[in-house]
Write a protein that holds these residues in place. Sequence first.
Motif, PDB file in Angstrom:
ATOM      1  N   VAL A   1     -27.872 -14.525 115.485  1.00  0.00           N
ATOM      2  CA  VAL A   1     -28.809 -15.213 116.374  1.00  0.00           C
ATOM      3  C   VAL A   1     -30.078 -15.499 115.578  1.00  0.00           C
ATOM      4  O   VAL A   1     -30.726 -14.572 115.092  1.00  0.00           O
ATOM      5  CB  VAL A   1     -29.139 -14.359 117.613  1.00  0.00           C
ATOM      6  N   SER A   2     -30.416 -16.764 115.432  1.00  0.00           N
ATOM      7  CA  SER A   2     -31.590 -17.136 114.626  1.00  0.00           C
ATOM      8  C   SER A   2     -32.512 -18.057 115.394  1.00  0.00           C
ATOM      9  O   SER A   2     -32.061 -18.963 116.104  1.00  0.00           O
ATOM     10  CB  SER A   2     -31.160 -17.844 113.333  1.00  0.00           C
ATOM     11  N   LEU A   3     -33.807 -17.788 115.280  1.00  0.00           N
ATOM     12  CA  LEU A   3     -34.823 -18.725 115.734  1.00  0.00           C
ATOM     13  C   LEU A   3     -35.373 -19.426 114.499  1.00  0.00           C
ATOM     14  O   LEU A   3     -35.679 -18.770 113.494  1.00  0.00           O
ATOM     15  CB  LEU A   3     -35.937 -18.007 116.485  1.00  0.00           C
ATOM     16  N   TRP A   4     -35.459 -20.735 114.568  1.00  0.00           N
ATOM     17  CA  TRP A   4     -35.888 -21.540 113.428  1.00  0.00           C
ATOM     18  C   TRP A   4     -37.265 -22.116 113.729  1.00  0.00           C
ATOM     19  O   TRP A   4     -37.442 -22.865 114.697  1.00  0.00           O
ATOM     20  CB  TRP A   4     -34.892 -22.663 113.176  1.00  0.00           C
ATOM     21  N   ASP A   5     -38.225 -21.737 112.924  1.00  0.00           N
ATOM     22  CA  ASP A   5     -39.587 -22.254 113.068  1.00  0.00           C
ATOM     23  C   ASP A   5     -39.639 -23.610 112.359  1.00  0.00           C
ATOM     24  O   ASP A   5     -39.560 -23.685 111.133  1.00  0.00           O
ATOM     25  CB  ASP A   5     -40.573 -21.259 112.441  1.00  0.00           C
ATOM     26  N   LEU A   6     -39.733 -24.676 113.150  1.00  0.00           N
ATOM     27  CA  LEU A   6     -39.694 -26.034 112.612  1.00  0.00           C
ATOM     28  C   LEU A   6     -41.110 -26.587 112.475  1.00  0.00           C
ATOM     29  O   LEU A   6     -41.988 -26.273 113.292  1.00  0.00           O
ATOM     30  CB  LEU A   6     -38.890 -26.951 113.537  1.00  0.00           C
ATOM     31  N   PRO A   7     -41.351 -27.408 111.476  1.00  0.00           N
ATOM     32  CA  PRO A   7     -42.675 -28.035 111.375  1.00  0.00           C
ATOM     33  C   PRO A   7     -42.928 -28.931 112.575  1.00  0.00           C
ATOM     34  O   PRO A   7     -42.013 -29.598 113.069  1.00  0.00           O
ATOM     35  CB  PRO A   7     -42.584 -28.847 110.078  1.00  0.00           C
ATOM     36  N   GLY A   8     -44.153 -28.920 113.081  1.00  0.00           N
ATOM     37  CA  GLY A   8     -44.496 -29.840 114.165  1.00  0.00           C
ATOM     38  C   GLY A   8     -44.285 -31.277 113.724  1.00  0.00           C
ATOM     39  O   GLY A   8     -44.596 -31.621 112.579  1.00  0.00           O
ATOM     40  N   ILE A   9     -43.771 -32.097 114.621  1.00  0.00           N
ATOM     41  CA  ILE A   9     -43.472 -33.476 114.229  1.00  0.00           C
ATOM     42  C   ILE A   9     -44.733 -34.203 113.765  1.00  0.00           C
ATOM     43  O   ILE A   9     -44.687 -35.089 112.907  1.00  0.00           O
ATOM     44  CB  ILE A   9     -42.774 -34.233 115.370  1.00  0.00           C
ATOM     45  N   GLY A  10     -45.870 -33.786 114.290  1.00  0.00           N
ATOM     46  CA  GLY A  10     -47.119 -34.421 113.886  1.00  0.00           C
ATOM     47  C   GLY A  10     -47.560 -34.056 112.482  1.00  0.00           C
ATOM     48  O   GLY A  10     -48.461 -34.688 111.929  1.00  0.00           O
ATOM     49  N   THR A  11     -46.930 -33.024 111.890  1.00  0.00           N
ATOM     50  CA  THR A  11     -47.303 -32.618 110.541  1.00  0.00           C
ATOM     51  C   THR A  11     -46.392 -33.240 109.485  1.00  0.00           C
ATOM     52  O   THR A  11     -46.516 -32.937 108.298  1.00  0.00           O
ATOM     53  CB  THR A  11     -47.242 -31.079 110.403  1.00  0.00           C
ATOM     54  N   THR A  12     -45.439 -34.076 109.911  1.00  0.00           N
ATOM     55  CA  THR A  12     -44.536 -34.728 108.960  1.00  0.00           C
ATOM     56  C   THR A  12     -44.773 -36.235 108.982  1.00  0.00           C
ATOM     57  O   THR A  12     -45.416 -36.764 109.885  1.00  0.00           O
ATOM     58  CB  THR A  12     -43.061 -34.457 109.304  1.00  0.00           C
ATOM     59  N   LYS A  13     -44.182 -36.909 108.005  1.00  0.00           N
ATOM     60  CA  LYS A  13     -44.285 -38.367 107.938  1.00  0.00           C
ATOM     61  C   LYS A  13     -43.070 -39.042 108.561  1.00  0.00           C
ATOM     62  O   LYS A  13     -42.919 -40.256 108.482  1.00  0.00           O
ATOM     63  CB  LYS A  13     -44.420 -38.803 106.468  1.00  0.00           C
TER      64      LYS A  13
ATOM     65  N   LYS B   1     -33.059 -35.405 111.928  1.00  0.00           N
ATOM     66  CA  LYS B   1     -32.143 -35.336 110.790  1.00  0.00           C
ATOM     67  C   LYS B   1     -32.740 -34.451 109.686  1.00  0.00           C
ATOM     68  O   LYS B   1     -32.035 -33.667 109.043  1.00  0.00           O
ATOM     69  CB  LYS B   1     -31.873 -36.731 110.247  1.00  0.00           C
ATOM     70  N   HIS B   2     -34.050 -34.568 109.502  1.00  0.00           N
ATOM     71  CA  HIS B   2     -34.740 -33.815 108.456  1.00  0.00           C
ATOM     72  C   HIS B   2     -34.617 -32.309 108.704  1.00  0.00           C
ATOM     73  O   HIS B   2     -34.423 -31.528 107.750  1.00  0.00           O
ATOM     74  CB  HIS B   2     -36.214 -34.232 108.417  1.00  0.00           C
ATOM     75  N   VAL B   3     -34.728 -31.858 109.934  1.00  0.00           N
ATOM     76  CA  VAL B   3     -34.690 -30.422 110.229  1.00  0.00           C
ATOM     77  C   VAL B   3     -33.259 -29.918 110.439  1.00  0.00           C
ATOM     78  O   VAL B   3     -33.049 -28.708 110.624  1.00  0.00           O
ATOM     79  CB  VAL B   3     -35.565 -30.069 111.457  1.00  0.00           C
ATOM     80  N   GLY B   4     -32.265 -30.811 110.421  1.00  0.00           N
ATOM     81  CA  GLY B   4     -30.876 -30.386 110.600  1.00  0.00           C
ATOM     82  C   GLY B   4     -30.507 -30.243 112.060  1.00  0.00           C
ATOM     83  O   GLY B   4     -30.068 -29.175 112.506  1.00  0.00           O
ATOM     84  N   PHE B   5     -30.670 -31.316 112.805  1.00  0.00           N
ATOM     85  CA  PHE B   5     -30.487 -31.343 114.255  1.00  0.00           C
ATOM     86  C   PHE B   5     -29.189 -30.672 114.708  1.00  0.00           C
ATOM     87  O   PHE B   5     -29.165 -29.920 115.679  1.00  0.00           O
ATOM     88  CB  PHE B   5     -30.526 -32.807 114.724  1.00  0.00           C
ATOM     89  N   GLU B   6     -28.087 -30.945 114.026  1.00  0.00           N
ATOM     90  CA  GLU B   6     -26.768 -30.533 114.506  1.00  0.00           C
ATOM     91  C   GLU B   6     -26.594 -29.027 114.574  1.00  0.00           C
ATOM     92  O   GLU B   6     -25.778 -28.528 115.349  1.00  0.00           O
ATOM     93  CB  GLU B   6     -25.674 -31.142 113.608  1.00  0.00           C
TER      94      GLU B   6
ATOM     95  N   ASN C   1     -28.284 -20.668 117.428  1.00  0.00           N
ATOM     96  CA  ASN C   1     -29.408 -21.186 116.657  1.00  0.00           C
ATOM     97  C   ASN C   1     -30.370 -21.931 117.577  1.00  0.00           C
ATOM     98  O   ASN C   1     -29.975 -22.890 118.242  1.00  0.00           O
ATOM     99  CB  ASN C   1     -28.909 -22.122 115.554  1.00  0.00           C
ATOM    100  N   ILE C   2     -31.608 -21.467 117.604  1.00  0.00           N
ATOM    101  CA  ILE C   2     -32.622 -22.006 118.510  1.00  0.00           C
ATOM    102  C   ILE C   2     -33.726 -22.643 117.678  1.00  0.00           C
ATOM    103  O   ILE C   2     -34.343 -21.981 116.833  1.00  0.00           O
ATOM    104  CB  ILE C   2     -33.208 -20.886 119.393  1.00  0.00           C
ATOM    105  N   GLY C   3     -33.964 -23.929 117.894  1.00  0.00           N
ATOM    106  CA  GLY C   3     -35.021 -24.640 117.188  1.00  0.00           C
ATOM    107  C   GLY C   3     -36.343 -24.544 117.940  1.00  0.00           C
ATOM    108  O   GLY C   3     -36.404 -24.894 119.119  1.00  0.00           O
ATOM    109  N   ILE C   4     -37.389 -24.049 117.282  1.00  0.00           N
ATOM    110  CA  ILE C   4     -38.714 -23.906 117.898  1.00  0.00           C
ATOM    111  C   ILE C   4     -39.661 -24.879 117.220  1.00  0.00           C
ATOM    112  O   ILE C   4     -39.897 -24.802 116.013  1.00  0.00           O
ATOM    113  CB  ILE C   4     -39.260 -22.465 117.726  1.00  0.00           C
ATOM    114  N   THR C   5     -40.212 -25.815 117.984  1.00  0.00           N
ATOM    115  CA  THR C   5     -41.104 -26.806 117.392  1.00  0.00           C
ATOM    116  C   THR C   5     -42.345 -27.001 118.262  1.00  0.00           C
ATOM    117  O   THR C   5     -42.388 -26.559 119.412  1.00  0.00           O
ATOM    118  CB  THR C   5     -40.372 -28.149 117.166  1.00  0.00           C
ATOM    119  N   GLY C   6     -43.312 -27.669 117.719  1.00  0.00           N
ATOM    120  CA  GLY C   6     -44.575 -27.904 118.410  1.00  0.00           C
ATOM    121  C   GLY C   6     -45.662 -28.115 117.373  1.00  0.00           C
ATOM    122  O   GLY C   6     -45.445 -27.952 116.173  1.00  0.00           O
TER     123      GLY C   6
END
Length: 403
Positions: free
Chosen positions: A105-117, A125-130, A54-59
Amino acid sequence: MCTVKFTGVDSKRLIMADFPDMTEIKEALQSNNQALAVSKIKELLEKTANTTLNIGITGESGSGKSSFVNAFRGVDHRDEKAAPTGVVETTTVVKEYPHPSYPKVSLWDLPGIGTTKFPADEYLKHVGFERFDFFIIISDTRFRENDVKLAKEIQKMGKKFYFVRSKVDNDLQNAQRSQRDFDANQTLSLIRENCKQGLLKEGVQAPQVFLLSNFELQRHDFHRLHETLERELPDHKKNVLLFAMPNVSLEIIEKKKEAFSSKIPHYAFVSAACAAVPVPGLSVAVDGSLIAGVVQQYKTGFGLDIPSLQRLANSTGVPLEALTSVVRSPLGLNNINVQFILKILLHSASVAGSMVAEEGLRFVPLFGTMIAATLSYKVTEKALQDFLNMLAEDAHNVFKRAV
């Protein structure tokens, strides 16, 4: 545990610990339960396929996250399985995009940290770090304050992250227009160094920065990114990543071939163990099922199945017919099943003779089963290596045609 001995086989190549299910396979064969034996062998074949990655993709929004997710999976942005590009980002959505050929094998498109509160620690924790094996932080310009905050939090929690500077082709085009003595490599080095220095100033320890073009992964730093991931991933995840990688270079194809080749002695051992059980006709049937399953793995890993070739045609603009026209082996465009594999094997005089001899020898007292097991090992080993060589050559031809 099976205790079959072989003559003329290098025992150092056979690591018994890799075969925890051999007892069940042997017992199934001894009780003439062919269906159970084949089922257990398939479980053995599917172990790599069931390893998750599982690969987290953020930006920041618009940085090229979705394009990277699609490119890594070999999916054209117009495909129904593609991550949507060019749209306004939804602030709270975490979206999974499984690899089309390797669904574990999954790539996870995560919301940019600047788009969240959420602050950086709560964001994870919100995106499920573990769940994530590592993170890729993407920016199309410089890395911003939010990217740095996130990197520091990931670092604190002991996981790996990598900075990807996307859309560098735009920078190269701009530099070429504005510079009299334009040098592409020098421009790329400056971009990479500026990114590293900016991150170091913000307190990121030993930042790893890779420059990419999402539309041409074979260019720039993609090979460096893969080598780094391969080096830093746990051993049981390395091949999972490798097989899921798009064939962006001949080097990647060769690495896949080497990884597949290293497993051939394992499968040959399974074949030999089954050959030592004196049940008429079972050895040939099991060998056919075993080899067919492994050959299908080769086709999927090299991207030679029709769905993979169609995705390649869609993403490169090269017609499917042009790609299939350079596939030379009989394995490439045919459905792989036991009957087809046995037909190919029996067309080889030397292989057919060995299989007949093996079948007869298993019923000879004392040394018969040992010699039969050795023959089975060598037949399976040679068949798998020959099939691997054929398909690797097909993969080379398809890559050259696509590029």
